[in-house]
Enzyme design. Structure first.
Site, PDB file in Angstrom:
ATOM      1  N   LYS A 188       0.833  -1.211   0.000  1.00  0.00           N
ATOM      2  CA  LYS A 188       0.000   0.000   0.000  1.00  0.00           C
ATOM      3  C   LYS A 188       0.869   1.263   0.000  1.00  0.00           C
ATOM      4  O   LYS A 188       2.080   1.172  -0.145  1.00  0.00           O
ATOM      5  CB  LYS A 188      -0.966  -0.036   1.190  1.00  0.00           C
TER       6      LYS A 188
HETATM    7  C1  LIG Z   1      -5.345  -4.415   1.438  1.00  0.00           C
HETATM    8  C2  LIG Z   1      -6.797  -4.228   1.525  1.00  0.00           C
HETATM    9  C3  LIG Z   1      -7.546  -4.566   2.658  1.00  0.00           C
HETATM   10  C4  LIG Z   1      -6.974  -5.327   3.811  1.00  0.00           C
HETATM   11  O1  LIG Z   1      -5.883  -4.715   4.341  1.00  0.00           O
HETATM   12  P1  LIG Z   1      -5.002  -5.488   5.422  1.00  0.00           P
HETATM   13  O2  LIG Z   1      -4.278  -4.355   6.108  1.00  0.00           O
HETATM   14  O3  LIG Z   1      -4.082  -6.374   4.648  1.00  0.00           O
HETATM   15  O4  LIG Z   1      -5.897  -6.227   6.323  1.00  0.00           O
HETATM   16  C5  LIG Z   1      -8.887  -4.247   2.685  1.00  0.00           C
HETATM   17  N1  LIG Z   1      -9.484  -3.646   1.644  1.00  0.00           N
HETATM   18  C6  LIG Z   1      -8.812  -3.337   0.526  1.00  0.00           C
HETATM   19  C7  LIG Z   1      -9.524  -2.641  -0.571  1.00  0.00           C
HETATM   20  C8  LIG Z   1      -7.451  -3.629   0.427  1.00  0.00           C
HETATM   21  O5  LIG Z   1      -6.785  -3.366  -0.694  1.00  0.00           O
END
Ligand SMILES: *Cc1c(COP(=O)(O)O)cnc(C)c1O
Length: 385
Positions: A188
């Site tokens: 991210k």
């Molecule tokens: C990455 C992601 C999540 C989950 O994030 P984590 O921190 O890995 O639990 C939820 N929603 C979306 C749209 C994502 O891309």
């Protein structure tokens, strides 16, 4: 292999984590509240609750809004499964609103139409999880107009959108929502290894999320039901979980936040270079939502000829490019099929899925690497069409 996304860890990040390792608190120390305060400053929201993942934060958001068995929650089919699972974890039913073909976000018109039908059938959703696909805000002004007039809560899944803005407000300000959630997974915008955070302007929702994050326990005498029988006393007020972020993670996040502007500028530069360099190819580039400034977590191209998607994907992988597909429509996952969902439920999302390829987009991507990706994509398309 050039991945589609990757973290960017500096010497300062490493030093920040090492400092916590040598300190008194590995968890429940000063870094988590400092990270939460930094996110209030970044987003303009008054409250922030950091967690061990965005999945946890989405679950807490649903719990705090009182979502449970008998309730219905809607979300986008073009998202990571966690956007829907959070409601299922609370025992609620889930349904999916089709997306806009250009932004891959929930289509405001499809949402309004589905709401009218739901109203006639007498079964409105209790909440909508509105996803910021690829880092770009959905048209929340229109969406919230439809939702709020019917008393429907909005949770923003802004996992992709740290540092993005919408109508001149930072994403996470919760101007059009009850709660917004961010992810700090390494792919991210910025990372805490694993981690998430929820923002809200409601002290009550924040309190509930903070309580449930830590077993439903309070140590605040003013919130206790009984008189403490000693300074050791605490009370469990609700059934909670351990969804806490550690101080190691928060220290990494705080250090990464120092470079957020740099990360975002770089992603925007790369997006502009893709827009220039790919404009002549038989693909569609991401469309822009009015008033939204994307954080560019993902760069998704769609092939005009869907029949060669698999071949183009394979060519790019063979060329050492870690392309990916975001996302398989959630309701086509076996778990959701078992609940009765089938092909054809959201036709725009399915058409999107048939054409989409995510090409590399991360702050540390060099222009040489990006040029190589663009050349390889052009070659793969010429070869397969
Ligand atoms: C990455 C992601 C999540 C989950 O994030 P984590 O921190 O890995 O639990 C939820 N929603 C979306 C749209 C994502 O891309």
């Amino acid at each position: 292999m050039i991945p589609y996304g990757r973290q960017d860890i500096s010497e300062a990040d490493i030093a920040a984590v090492c400092e916590v390792l040598a300190s008194d608190f590995l968890t429940q120390g000063p870094c988590v509240p400092a990270f939460e305060a930094a996110f209030c400053k970044l987003t303009g929201a008054t409250q922030a609750v950091a967690t061990n993942s965005a999945t946890s934060a989405l679950h807490l958001a649903c719990l705090a809004l009182g979502i449970g068995p008998g309730d219905l929650v809607w979300t986008s089919p073009i998202t990571f499964v966690a956007s829907a699972n959070c409601a299922r974890l609370c025992g609620a039913e889930v349904d999916f609103v089709d997306v806009d073909a250009d932004s891959f976000n929930i289509c405001p018109e499809a949402f309004e139409r589905k709401l009218c039908a739901a109203e006639r059938a007498g079964r409105l959703p209790k909440a909508l999880v509105a996803v910021h696909m690829c880092g770009q805000s959905p048209d929340l002004e229109k969406i919230s107009e439809s939702a709020r007039s019917r008393g429907i809560n909005i949770i923003e899944d802004a996992s992709h959108a740290v540092g993005a803005s919408y109508l001149d407000a930072a994403v996470g300000s919760c101007r059009f929502s009850d709660i917004a959630v961010f992810s700090f997974h390494p792919v991210k915008i910025l990372t805490t290894a694993e981690g998430g955070l929820a923002t809200t302007n409601s002290p009550e929702l924040a309190q509930r999320m903070a309580d449930l994050r830590s077993h439903g326990i309070t140590r605040d005498p003013s919130r206790m039901r009984f008189e403490p029988d000693g300074p050791w006393y605490y009370e469990q007020l609700a059934l909670g979980l351990n969804y806490r972020m550690t101080d190691l993670q928060a220290a990494l996040g705080l250090s990464q936040l120092d470079r957020l502007a740099e990360f975002l500028n770089r992603r925007r530069e790369l997006a502009a270079r893709y827009e220039d360099g790919l404009s002549e190819l038989p693909i569609w580039l991401p469309g822009r939502v009015h008033g939204a400034d994307s954080a560019w977590h993902l760069y998704v191209v769609r092939l005009q000829d869907a029949s060669c998607r698999a071949a183009v994907f394979t060519e790019l992988r063979a060329a050492g490019i870690g392309v990916n597909v975001h996302y398989i429509p959630v309701y086509l996952q076996p778990y959701y099929r078992d609940l009765g969902f089938r092909e054809g439920h959201c036709p725009v999302a399915e058409d999107y899925y048939a054409r989409a390829i995510s090409i590399p987009m991360f702050a540390a991507l060099t222009e040489t690497e990006q040029d190589y990706v663009m050349d390889a994509l052009g070659q793969a398309l010429r070869k397969t069409i």
